[in-house]
Design an enzyme around this catalytic site. Structure first.
Site, PDB file in Angstrom:
ATOM      1  N   GLN A   1      -6.402   7.649 -46.675  1.00 22.26           N
ATOM      2  CA  GLN A   1      -6.124   8.876 -47.420  1.00 22.26           C
ATOM      3  C   GLN A   1      -7.324   9.262 -48.270  1.00 22.26           C
ATOM      4  O   GLN A   1      -7.874   8.407 -48.969  1.00 22.26           O
ATOM      5  CB  GLN A   1      -4.901   8.663 -48.314  1.00 22.26           C
ATOM      6  CG  GLN A   1      -4.472   9.912 -49.052  1.00 22.26           C
ATOM      7  CD  GLN A   1      -3.307   9.667 -49.980  1.00 22.26           C
ATOM      8  OE1 GLN A   1      -3.261   8.662 -50.675  1.00 22.26           O
ATOM      9  NE2 GLN A   1      -2.356  10.582 -49.991  1.00 22.26           N
ATOM     10  N   GLY A   2      -7.724  10.507 -48.228  1.00 21.40           N
ATOM     11  CA  GLY A   2      -8.798  11.002 -49.089  1.00 21.40           C
ATOM     12  C   GLY A   2      -8.284  12.121 -49.963  1.00 21.40           C
ATOM     13  O   GLY A   2      -8.559  13.298 -49.717  1.00 21.40           O
TER      14      GLY A   2
ATOM     15  N   SER B   1      -7.450  11.523 -53.926  1.00 21.93           N
ATOM     16  CA  SER B   1      -7.950  11.386 -55.300  1.00 21.93           C
ATOM     17  C   SER B   1      -9.471  11.428 -55.355  1.00 21.93           C
ATOM     18  O   SER B   1     -10.152  11.031 -54.411  1.00 21.93           O
ATOM     19  CB  SER B   1      -7.484  10.052 -55.902  1.00 21.93           C
ATOM     20  OG  SER B   1      -6.104  10.041 -56.090  1.00 21.93           O
TER      21      SER B   1
ATOM     22  N   SER C   1      -7.487   3.304 -49.982  1.00 19.53           N
ATOM     23  CA  SER C   1      -7.191   1.996 -49.398  1.00 19.53           C
ATOM     24  C   SER C   1      -7.568   1.995 -47.917  1.00 19.53           C
ATOM     25  O   SER C   1      -7.283   2.958 -47.206  1.00 19.53           O
ATOM     26  CB  SER C   1      -5.710   1.671 -49.547  1.00 19.53           C
ATOM     27  OG  SER C   1      -5.389   1.542 -50.911  1.00 19.53           O
TER      28      SER C   1
ATOM     29  N   GLU D   1       6.095  10.648 -48.290  1.00 20.30           N
ATOM     30  CA  GLU D   1       5.879   9.375 -48.977  1.00 20.30           C
ATOM     31  C   GLU D   1       6.962   9.139 -50.016  1.00 20.30           C
ATOM     32  O   GLU D   1       7.495   8.048 -50.157  1.00 20.30           O
ATOM     33  CB  GLU D   1       4.509   9.371 -49.648  1.00 20.30           C
ATOM     34  CG  GLU D   1       4.294   8.113 -50.478  1.00 20.30           C
ATOM     35  CD  GLU D   1       2.887   8.006 -51.001  1.00 20.30           C
ATOM     36  OE1 GLU D   1       2.007   7.687 -50.199  1.00 20.30           O
ATOM     37  OE2 GLU D   1       2.687   8.253 -52.198  1.00 20.30           O
TER      38      GLU D   1
END
Lengths: 333, 393
Positions: B128-129, B131, B163, B246
């Site tokens: 995931q990109g 933040s 992550s 999510e």
């Protein structure tokens, strides 16, 4: 698996709600604060005519023929409206009488003719709530449960924390002296239903106080804006909503488990009682805080939820007792 | 309202139980690097071959088209099988719970055909990109920019808390494509190939000793415009649907596992004794905390069931998912804090975050549960504003 009310169940809730709003307005009922009997006989009979006292009782036993789930929805509404009156003792008393074969007694209770008050052991006396107008006492103890006549019993009244739940004690031996009009040697199943219904009432308190605070946070303006735009207040309201949701979902799950006679029914009933009790007390407390000065007044209804929650978490066992019982249960499979 | 399983659901449970008995890996999950990636993808492939990948994904995209209830039953059976690893602690999490569901709702036919089967077959790792150093809770304030050049986006900037970036093939990336628009209106959700020239990845060590938390730097990274999902400058909406998955069912596995953890902890408290030889379960304070934990995980399951019921009624997970996420995150932490009070001197000994009979690693890891996927403060804002309708500040 489906944990939301059906359309039919939603309709029951809507009917109950409109009746409570019409007949059990807390501001009007303030005139009865501290009275030995808060709900008069006429109103009690109207509730009976609506079928509330036999809602979950099988038709063969003289009831309406719904089940514990619908009864729990009724009790959640009673909690939401901080409704006075011996509903719990009445619903449990009617079932006890019916199951014990005393169908005439059951009919009188379901019909609102015979008023039942709850009596729980406290030392060598029985603590009675809503004794004022009671014809019968539902005496619960380790040795089962019984309905006894209140005739000739000497009630010692005491100031009650909740002025809509009249409080008295009576000599235990005297109450047990006369032959009961109905009794169950094993009251386990009855008390499990009672646990679910009290949990539902507590969940109703958690929900109503969350809604009351949220509404106030939208309406009340300070510093030129609604106070609900401040994160401190908004987050308290969010936490209240989460607690109400946790309580409501757990209670519904427990009601289904008990209704269906699942092996893990006691697990879910005790869990519901713990979760709903904590939610009701916490939300009732925060609700006062969220209202500021007005929340501390007698006129406002916030205090009624505080004292009702405190009474209910001490009715048919307390937090420690239910948590202890929960820990003794086998893990659900 | 009912707790009944249909005949099909009963059969599904039996099928899952039987399959898990003979297919669950017995070895521990390697804690890092290529070995970890290989392990996670091999397990995903095993799931796929067994028919357990994409349980609640539509059949047309390679899923089984089953209900969220069946998805939950699968998680319950997985937890019951006492696996040597936790389900969500995997580099396949983002693909299965973010990327895949987002493509199913927002992707083009080509995008679905290209990516969904590879996700299910365990051929690809997504990260995931979202933040950035300057855009955490204020996600819409992100500044990684993307300029259109022909049929490509040219991306320059930095992402963080990513992550598994160091072992990922693809990334769901939020970039600013219109710097002049209001901040929510100029964002685009795009699939980035992590092997593109101009990407640099640095590992970050977390308080739980894990190094798969990464920061990612982009220096004129070229991404085909065909990789945009949900439309140019419409990325905020796409991202919100990603996060609703999510907050909806993405953490169901964790929630189910937590119930098993509490039961394991009660077992520990029955077996362990204090200095005077008394079982810990007889300690009033510990007993009360354990019973409360039991009641609260039971509440968590009931809330999950209510959430599934709501989703079944409306078709999409609603903002109520934030209530479950919030309740779960804080409960997860309380459970591991309680664990440290029960395991005595073992509380002084460091364990990995994952594996059999571990407590201190998961305790350290539990701090992520009130931060990742939106901090509890953000979850409370969402509950306050989108569930309760309170005014924004």
């Amino acid at each position: 698996m489906y944990l939301l009310p059906t359309d039919e169940q939603d309709e029951i809730v809507a009917t109950v709600r409109s009746q409570l709003e019409a007949d059990f307005d807390l501001h009007a009922l303030a005139a009865r604060d501290g009275a030995p009997s808060v709900v008069d006989r006429d109103l009690w009979r109207r509730c009976a005519e609506l079928g509330w006292f036999g809602l979950g009782l099988e038709e063969s036993l003289g009831g309406v023929g719904y089940g514990l789930v619908e009864e729990a929805l009724l009790f959640a509404e009673l909690g939401s409206h901080a409704t006075p009156g011996p509903f719990l003792a009445t619903v449990l008393g009617a079932r006890l009488a019916a199951e014990a074969g005393a169908s005439d007694v059951a009919a009188a209770v379901v019909g609102g003719e015979s008023v039942v008050a709850l009596a729980e052991p406290e030392g060598d006396r029985l603590r009675v709530t809503d004794h004022g107008d009671a014809d019968l006492l539902l005496v619960v103890g380790d040795d089962g449960a019984a309905l006894v006549s209140s005739d000739g019993l000497e009630f010692r009244t005491e100031p009650s924390l909740d002025v809509h739940v009249p409080l008295a004690t009576v000599d235990a031996a005297a109450a047990r002296a006369a032959a009961p009009v109905a009794q169950l040697a094993d009251a386990g199943a009855l008390l499990l239903r009672g646990t679910v219904l009290i949990s539902a009432e507590l969940a109703g308190i958690a929900t109503a106080t969350a809604e009351q605070s949220t509404q106030y946070a939208k309406d009340r303006e300070q510093f030129g804006v609604p106070v609900g735009s401040f994160q401190a207040v908004k987050h308290r309201c969010a936490d209240m909503a989460v607690r109400a949701e946790a309580a409501t979902s757990t209670v519904r799950h427990a009601a289904l488990a008990v209704r269906d006679g699942l092996a893990e029914a006691p697990f879910h009933a005790h869990a519901a009682r713990a979760v709903a009790g904590d939610a009701a007390v916490a939300n009732a407390h925060v609700n006062v805080q969220n209202h500021g000065g007005i929340g501390f007044t007698w006129e406002h209804t916030a205090h009624r939820y505080v004292t009702r929650a405190q009474v209910l978490v001490r009715t048919l066992g307390d937090r420690t007792g239910h948590l202890g019982a929960l820990l003794e249960q086998p893990a659900p499979q | 309202m009912d707790l009944d399983l249909t005949e099909e659901e009963h059969a599904f449970r039996e099928e899952a139980r039987t399959w898990l008995r003979s297919n669950l890996p017995t070895e521990a999950r390697p804690p890092e690097g290529q070995a970890m990636r290989d392990f996670d993808l091999a397990w995903q492939r095993t799931l796929y071959d067994g028919g357990w990948a994409g349980i609640n994904w539509p059949v047309e995209f390679g899923g089984r088209g089953l209900s969220d209830i069946q998805q939950m039953i699968w998680y319950e059976e997985f937890a019951r099988a006492e696996p040597p690893f936790t389900l969500n602690n995997s580099c396949t999490f983002v693909a299965n719970n973010h990327g895949g569901p987002t493509l199913i709702v927002n992707g083009t036919d080509e995008q679905k055909a290209e990516h969904l089967p590879r996700i299910l077959r365990g051929e690809v790792v997504w990260c995931q990109g979202f933040s950035e150093p300057g855009a955490g809770s204020d996600l819409a304030g992100l500044s990684t920019k993307a300029e259109i050049d022909g049929d490509e986006l040219v991306v320059t900037g930095q992402k963080t808390w990513t992550s598994y970036a160091h072992v990922a093939d693809l990334q769901e990336l939020l970039v600013r494509t219109d710097p002049t628009a209001p901040k929510h209106k100029g964002i685009t959700w795009v699939i980035c190939d992590m092997r593109s020239p101009g990407i640099e990845i640095r590992e970050i060590r977390t308080m739980s000793h894990v190094t798969d938390f990464c920061e990612v730097f982009y220096d004129e990274v070229r991404i085909p415009l065909a990789n945009v999902v949900g439309g140019l400058n419409n990325g905020w909406r796409t991202a919100m649907s990603t996060l609703s998955f999510e907050r909806g069912t993405g953490f169901m596995a964790d929630q189910v596992e937590l119930a098993a953890t509490v039961e394991r902890l009660i077992g520990e408290a029955r077996e362990r004794t204090d200095a005077s030889g008394r079982p810990l379960i007889r300690d009033e304070e510990l007993a009360r905390r354990l019973a409360t934990a039991r009641a609260e995980v039971s509440a968590l399951r009931a809330m999950t069931l209510a959430g599934i019921s709501r989703t079944a009624r409306t078709g999409m997970p609603g903002a109520e998912g934030s209530m479950i996420r919030l309740f779960h995150g804080e409960l997860h932490q309380r459970v591991y804090q309680l664990a440290l009070d029960i395991i005595g001197p073992e509380a002084l000994r460091l364990t990995p975050v994952d594996g059999e009979g571990v407590w201190t690693g998961p305790y350290l890891q539990s701090f992520a549960y009130t931060i990742g996927g939106g901090t509890t403060d953000i979850q409370r804002n969402i509950v306050g504003e989108r569930v309760l309708g309170l005014p924004r500040a």
